[in-house]
Each structure stands twice: as structure tokens, then as C-alpha cells.
Write a protein that holds these residues in place. Structure first.
Motif, PDB file in Angstrom:
ATOM      1  N   UNK A 108       0.812  -1.212   0.000  1.00  0.00           N
ATOM      2  CA  UNK A 108       0.000   0.000   0.000  1.00  0.00           C
ATOM      3  C   UNK A 108       0.846   1.262   0.000  1.00  0.00           C
ATOM      4  N   UNK A 109       0.240   2.338  -0.511  1.00  0.00           N
ATOM      5  CA  UNK A 109       0.967   3.597  -0.661  1.00  0.00           C
ATOM      6  C   UNK A 109       0.185   4.793  -0.116  1.00  0.00           C
ATOM      7  N   UNK A 110      -0.840   4.549   0.697  1.00  0.00           N
ATOM      8  CA  UNK A 110      -1.625   5.661   1.219  1.00  0.00           C
ATOM      9  C   UNK A 110      -1.843   5.473   2.715  1.00  0.00           C
ATOM     10  N   UNK A 111      -2.787   6.218   3.282  1.00  0.00           N
ATOM     11  CA  UNK A 111      -2.978   6.201   4.728  1.00  0.00           C
ATOM     12  C   UNK A 111      -4.104   5.265   5.165  1.00  0.00           C
ATOM     13  N   UNK A 112      -4.425   4.264   4.340  1.00  0.00           N
ATOM     14  CA  UNK A 112      -5.418   3.271   4.734  1.00  0.00           C
ATOM     15  C   UNK A 112      -4.979   2.625   6.045  1.00  0.00           C
ATOM     16  N   UNK A 113      -5.860   2.532   7.046  1.00  0.00           N
ATOM     17  CA  UNK A 113      -5.484   1.862   8.302  1.00  0.00           C
ATOM     18  C   UNK A 113      -4.948   0.468   8.037  1.00  0.00           C
ATOM     19  N   UNK A 114      -3.838   0.131   8.668  1.00  0.00           N
ATOM     20  CA  UNK A 114      -3.169  -1.126   8.373  1.00  0.00           C
ATOM     21  C   UNK A 114      -4.068  -2.337   8.599  1.00  0.00           C
ATOM     22  N   UNK A 115      -4.961  -2.232   9.588  1.00  0.00           N
ATOM     23  CA  UNK A 115      -5.839  -3.380   9.863  1.00  0.00           C
ATOM     24  C   UNK A 115      -6.844  -3.627   8.741  1.00  0.00           C
ATOM     25  N   UNK A 116      -7.050  -2.600   7.898  1.00  0.00           N
ATOM     26  CA  UNK A 116      -7.991  -2.739   6.787  1.00  0.00           C
ATOM     27  C   UNK A 116      -7.341  -3.253   5.503  1.00  0.00           C
ATOM     28  N   UNK A 117      -6.017  -3.261   5.474  1.00  0.00           N
ATOM     29  CA  UNK A 117      -5.314  -3.567   4.229  1.00  0.00           C
ATOM     30  C   UNK A 117      -5.559  -5.001   3.744  1.00  0.00           C
ATOM     31  N   UNK A 118      -5.476  -6.025   4.601  1.00  0.00           N
ATOM     32  CA  UNK A 118      -5.704  -7.389   4.070  1.00  0.00           C
ATOM     33  C   UNK A 118      -7.054  -7.555   3.394  1.00  0.00           C
ATOM     34  N   UNK A 119      -8.122  -7.073   4.013  1.00  0.00           N
ATOM     35  CA  UNK A 119      -9.452  -7.192   3.404  1.00  0.00           C
ATOM     36  C   UNK A 119      -9.506  -6.430   2.088  1.00  0.00           C
ATOM     37  N   UNK A 120      -8.942  -5.213   2.077  1.00  0.00           N
ATOM     38  CA  UNK A 120      -8.957  -4.393   0.872  1.00  0.00           C
ATOM     39  C   UNK A 120      -8.236  -5.095  -0.268  1.00  0.00           C
ATOM     40  N   UNK A 121      -7.064  -5.630   0.025  1.00  0.00           N
ATOM     41  CA  UNK A 121      -6.272  -6.228  -1.040  1.00  0.00           C
ATOM     42  C   UNK A 121      -6.869  -7.555  -1.515  1.00  0.00           C
ATOM     43  N   UNK A 122      -7.507  -8.282  -0.635  1.00  0.00           N
ATOM     44  CA  UNK A 122      -8.199  -9.485  -1.084  1.00  0.00           C
ATOM     45  C   UNK A 122      -9.363  -9.123  -2.004  1.00  0.00           C
ATOM     46  N   UNK A 123     -10.105  -8.081  -1.647  1.00  0.00           N
ATOM     47  CA  UNK A 123     -11.206  -7.637  -2.510  1.00  0.00           C
ATOM     48  C   UNK A 123     -10.682  -7.176  -3.867  1.00  0.00           C
ATOM     49  N   UNK A 124      -9.553  -6.461  -3.852  1.00  0.00           N
ATOM     50  CA  UNK A 124      -8.962  -6.016  -5.119  1.00  0.00           C
ATOM     51  C   UNK A 124      -8.551  -7.209  -5.976  1.00  0.00           C
ATOM     52  N   UNK A 125      -7.972  -8.232  -5.337  1.00  0.00           N
ATOM     53  CA  UNK A 125      -7.541  -9.389  -6.118  1.00  0.00           C
ATOM     54  C   UNK A 125      -8.721 -10.141  -6.706  1.00  0.00           C
ATOM     55  N   UNK A 126      -9.806 -10.242  -5.974  1.00  0.00           N
ATOM     56  CA  UNK A 126     -10.995 -10.905  -6.528  1.00  0.00           C
ATOM     57  C   UNK A 126     -11.543 -10.125  -7.727  1.00  0.00           C
ATOM     58  N   UNK A 127     -11.544  -8.799  -7.616  1.00  0.00           N
ATOM     59  CA  UNK A 127     -12.012  -7.981  -8.738  1.00  0.00           C
ATOM     60  C   UNK A 127     -11.072  -8.111  -9.933  1.00  0.00           C
ATOM     61  N   UNK A 128      -9.763  -8.149  -9.676  1.00  0.00           N
ATOM     62  CA  UNK A 128      -8.792  -8.310 -10.753  1.00  0.00           C
ATOM     63  C   UNK A 128      -8.943  -9.664 -11.425  1.00  0.00           C
ATOM     64  N   UNK A 129      -9.174 -10.696 -10.634  1.00  0.00           N
ATOM     65  CA  UNK A 129      -9.377 -12.030 -11.190  1.00  0.00           C
ATOM     66  C   UNK A 129     -10.606 -12.047 -12.094  1.00  0.00           C
ATOM     67  N   UNK A 130     -11.674 -11.417 -11.642  1.00  0.00           N
ATOM     68  CA  UNK A 130     -12.904 -11.372 -12.444  1.00  0.00           C
ATOM     69  C   UNK A 130     -12.668 -10.700 -13.784  1.00  0.00           C
ATOM     70  N   UNK A 131     -11.749  -9.723 -13.833  1.00  0.00           N
ATOM     71  CA  UNK A 131     -11.474  -9.008 -15.080  1.00  0.00           C
ATOM     72  C   UNK A 131     -10.890  -9.908 -16.156  1.00  0.00           C
ATOM     73  N   UNK A 132     -10.258 -11.024 -15.740  1.00  0.00           N
ATOM     74  CA  UNK A 132      -9.704 -11.959 -16.725  1.00  0.00           C
ATOM     75  C   UNK A 132     -10.467 -13.286 -16.721  1.00  0.00           C
ATOM     76  N   UNK A 133     -11.602 -13.316 -16.044  1.00  0.00           N
ATOM     77  CA  UNK A 133     -12.468 -14.485 -16.095  1.00  0.00           C
ATOM     78  C   UNK A 133     -12.203 -15.552 -15.055  1.00  0.00           C
ATOM     79  N   UNK A 134     -11.468 -15.205 -13.986  1.00  0.00           N
ATOM     80  CA  UNK A 134     -11.168 -16.169 -12.928  1.00  0.00           C
ATOM     81  C   UNK A 134     -12.078 -15.909 -11.735  1.00  0.00           C
ATOM     82  N   UNK A 135     -12.721 -16.946 -11.239  1.00  0.00           N
ATOM     83  CA  UNK A 135     -13.641 -16.801 -10.102  1.00  0.00           C
ATOM     84  C   UNK A 135     -13.177 -17.538  -8.855  1.00  0.00           C
ATOM     85  N   UNK A 136     -12.247 -18.473  -8.991  1.00  0.00           N
ATOM     86  CA  UNK A 136     -11.763 -19.260  -7.853  1.00  0.00           C
ATOM     87  C   UNK A 136     -10.461 -18.645  -7.348  1.00  0.00           C
TER      88      UNK A 136
END
Length: 242
Positions: A54-82
Motif C-alpha cells: 500500500x501507498x496511502x494512509x489506509x489503516x493497516x488493519x484494513x489492508x488485508x481485506x482491501x487487497x483481497x477484494x482487489x484481487x478478486x475484482x482483478x481475477x474477475x477481469x480476466x475471467x477467474x472466479x476461484x
């Protein structure tokens, strides 16, 4: 450039094993998109939740959830759901027996014909891709592919859980030293999907001034080096492991 046997063979399932959310999208999302478009089922196994990124002031305790959500969205962009997360500590990954077992477990569950992971070698020409977590995951994934996942006597608790041994046919290593590259994938037709996947990782890419240009230039150079002028490519060290 030589091409290993079997790189063009029909396959049905692939597994991508990376250290952090976004690793697959920088290194292999175009290739994944091409495989999905051809009808393959692809699973992502992310060893950490990216809690040290991360590169901003997002609370550190929120980062794992945020990044997991980002990865799921990124996966969906290329057709991956698992998309699966192993929950290891970002920045502290080591290639120990626990990580080998966890990756072997996913291999036996998914039963992939191909596995993409990090090269366990240092790429001295481009050191940032050789993060210690990357190399540790690459080393553990290599051991999970051979011999752990295929050996009925390795981690007997997996067999007790009903997970039969599985032999992966090919290992695709990204971020490897250039002299190791023996296969390049033309991803020109899937560049937009790769960019969409990278853009989904806003916590990691929103600060970059010209993401499309930077990624496009890198892929153009890769294609030129491997005999595809005017195209865009991702490169790998492909190893036949069956």
C-alpha cells in the motif's frame, strides 16, 4: 528461443501460485486471460493477503481485506472466479514444510495441468521482481509440484483427507532471469483485460502516472526480444514436470 514440448497442448485446468495480491496481474494476467478465453479453468492461490503493501494512509488493519477484494475484482477481469488466500504474513514468507504442504493441498484439490508461479531465482537485471516472498513462494511451489503433490507418502494427512496425489504436467515460472526464458505468450488481444486487472489493485497502482504506457512498453520490449515485433508478450521459463 526454444519451446518446451507440450506448451501448445490442450489442457483443462491451471493453478497460479503467487506471494501477494497483484503479482499474477503484473506477471501473467494476459496469459491467464488467453487461457480462460480458450476454455481453461484457472484458480489463483495467493499465499499472503498483502498486508505489508500500500501507498496511502489506509489503516493497516484494513489492508488485508482491501487487497483481497482487489484481487478478486482483478481475477474477475480476466475471467477467474476461484481465488484462494493462504493467509501467510506479507514480508515474512519462507519456503518451509508448512507452505509446501499448503500449496500441495491446493494442487491436489484443483488437479491442474499447468502451474504458474514465481521463479525461485534472483533476476539480477530487474531486482524488484525478486522480492524475497516471491522467491520463497517459487521455491515452495516447485517442491509442491515435485515431489510433494504427486507423492502419496508426502504429507499423509492430505491422503487421509481424501486428496489423492496429482502430477502437474508443466511449471511456468515468471520473473525469471532472461537467459532462462524459453516461451513467450502473445497477449496483444488480452491487453485490455490485463490493464483492467491491474487497475483493480487501486491501492497498488492508483499512484502510478501512466500505468497503460508503462505496462505496454514492457510488454512490447518482451515481444520484440522473443521474435514478435509489433505485439505484446509475457515471458516464462516453462519446465516439463510430468
Amino acid at each position: 528461443m526454444t519451446t518446451p514440448s507440450g506448451t501448445a497442448a490442450v489442457f483443462q485446468r491451471a493453478l497460479v501460485v503467487t506471494a501477494h495480491p497483484d503479482d499474477v496481474d503484473f506477471g501473467s494476467a494476459g496469459t491467464v486471460a488467453s487461457w480462460v478465453a480458450a476454455g481453461a479453468e484457472v484458480t489463483y492461490c495467493i499465499c499472503t493477503s498483502g498486508d505489508a503493501g500500500g501507498f496511502d494512509d489506509t489503516p493497516r488493519e484494513d489492508v488485508p481485506r482491501l487487497r483481497q477484494d482487489e484481487q478478486r475484482a482483478a481475477a474477475a477481469a480476466v475471467g477467474v472466479t476461484d481465488v484462494r488466500f493462504l493467509g501467510y504474513q506479507d514480508g515474512q514468507v519462507v519456503a518451509d514444510l508448512g507452505l509446501r504442504r499448503d500449496i500441495a493441498k491446493v494442487i491436489r484439490e484443483v488437479r491442474p495441468h499447468r502451474v504458474i508461479t514465481h521463479s525461485p531465482e534472483i533476476n539480477w537485471a530487474h531486482l524488484p521482481v525478486s522480492h524475497p516472498d516471491h522467491r520463497a513462494v517459487g521455491e515452495a511451489a516447485l517442491a509442491a509440484v515435485y515431489p510433494d503433490a504427486r507423492n502419496a507418502f508426502a504429507f499423509p494427512e492430505l491422503l487421509d483427507a481424501g486428496l489423492e496425489p496429482w502430477t502437474v504436467g508443466q511449471l511456468w515460472l515468471s520473473e525469471c532471469p532472461e537467459e532462462r526464458v524459453n516461451h513467450a505468450v502473445d497477449i496483444t488481444d488480452h491487453f485490455d483485460a490485463k490493464l483492467a486487472a491491474l487497475s483493480a489493485h487501486r491501492s497498488q497502482t492508483a499512484h502510478l502516472p501512466d500505468l497503460p504506457g508503462t505496462i505496454g512498453r514492457h510488454l512490447t520490449r518482451t515481444a520484440e526480444r522473443h521474435g514478435m515485433p509489433g505485439r505484446l508478450a509475457e515471458a516464462f521459463h516453462v519446465v516439463d514436470t510430468a
